[in-house]
Design a protein around this motif. Structure first.
Motif, short mmCIF file in Angstrom:
data_model
loop_
_atom_site.label_atom_id
_atom_site.label_comp_id
_atom_site.label_asym_id
_atom_site.label_seq_id
_atom_site.Cartn_x
_atom_site.Cartn_y
_atom_site.Cartn_z
N ASP A 32 -8.65 16.80 -10.07
CA ASP A 32 -9.15 17.94 -10.84
C ASP A 32 -8.08 18.46 -11.80
OD1 ASP A 32 -11.72 18.00 -9.62
OD2 ASP A 32 -10.78 18.90 -7.86
N SER A 78 -7.71 16.86 -20.50
CA SER A 78 -8.93 17.14 -21.26
C SER A 78 -8.59 17.75 -22.62
CB SER A 78 -9.86 18.07 -20.48
OG SER A 78 -9.28 19.35 -20.37
N VAL A 112 -14.30 16.24 -11.46
CA VAL A 112 -14.35 14.78 -11.39
C VAL A 112 -15.10 14.38 -10.15
CG1 VAL A 112 -12.96 12.70 -11.15
CG2 VAL A 112 -12.19 14.55 -12.61
N ASN A 128 -5.46 16.73 -12.85
CA ASN A 128 -5.22 15.64 -13.80
C ASN A 128 -6.26 15.64 -14.91
OD1 ASN A 128 -3.98 13.37 -14.87
ND2 ASN A 128 -5.19 11.98 -13.62
N SER A 129 -7.52 15.79 -14.54
CA SER A 129 -8.60 15.82 -15.53
C SER A 129 -8.46 17.03 -16.45
CB SER A 129 -9.95 15.87 -14.80
OG SER A 129 -11.00 15.99 -15.71
#
Length: 143
Positions: free
Chosen positions: A124, A131, A143, A126-127
């Motif tokens: 989460d 983004s 994710v 990392n995303s």
């Protein structure tokens, strides 16, 4: 980038001298380069790092990652590595630091080049960091 953040965290205290020192260090930085957070007894890792929350959309309910101050400043530092970024923690002794930082404490153990000896995997965060778009509330699809 992260080393500066950790240096500021470890050198600042809630004393007048600590507040003065961090304010002096960050006085010429834009507001985009610093985030202040106040720890308190009810403050949690989910508040600090981020959490997945339900959001009502036109298609129904979606679950999205809502970034906390740690993830937000980390994203800014990742996107602008040539600028210093500071996460200023006030009242650090009022919260349960071990519970608030959670597995992030492992990142403090670094080698001579500044890299952590341990890995932390959070898809989460990392995303969110990678983004391009986030909502005004710091939400991205989980994710």
């Amino acid at each position: 980038m992260f080393a500066s953040l950790l240096d500021a965290m470890s050198s600042s205290t809630r004393s007048f001298a600590g507040v003065y020192k961090i304010d002096e260090i960050t006085k010429n930085l834009s507001e985009e380069q610093k985030i202040r957070v106040v720890f308190h007894p009810e403050y949690t890792n989910a508040d600090f790092v981020g959490q997945i929350l339900p959001c009502l959309t036109s298609d129904g309910i979606e679950y999205r990652f809502k970034a906390g101050p740690f993830s937000r400043i980390l994203k800014k530092a990742y996107q602008n590595p040539n600028k210093p970024h500071y996460l200023i923690i006030e009242e650090i002794n009022r919260g349960n630091a071990a519970a608030i930082f959670g597995d992030l404490f492992q990142l403090l153990d670094r080698d001579s080049e500044g890299w952590s000896s341990y890995e932390i995997e959070n898809l989460d965060i990392n995303s969110f960091i990678r983004s391009k778009k986030t909502s005004a509330k710091g939400l991205v699809n989980a994710v």
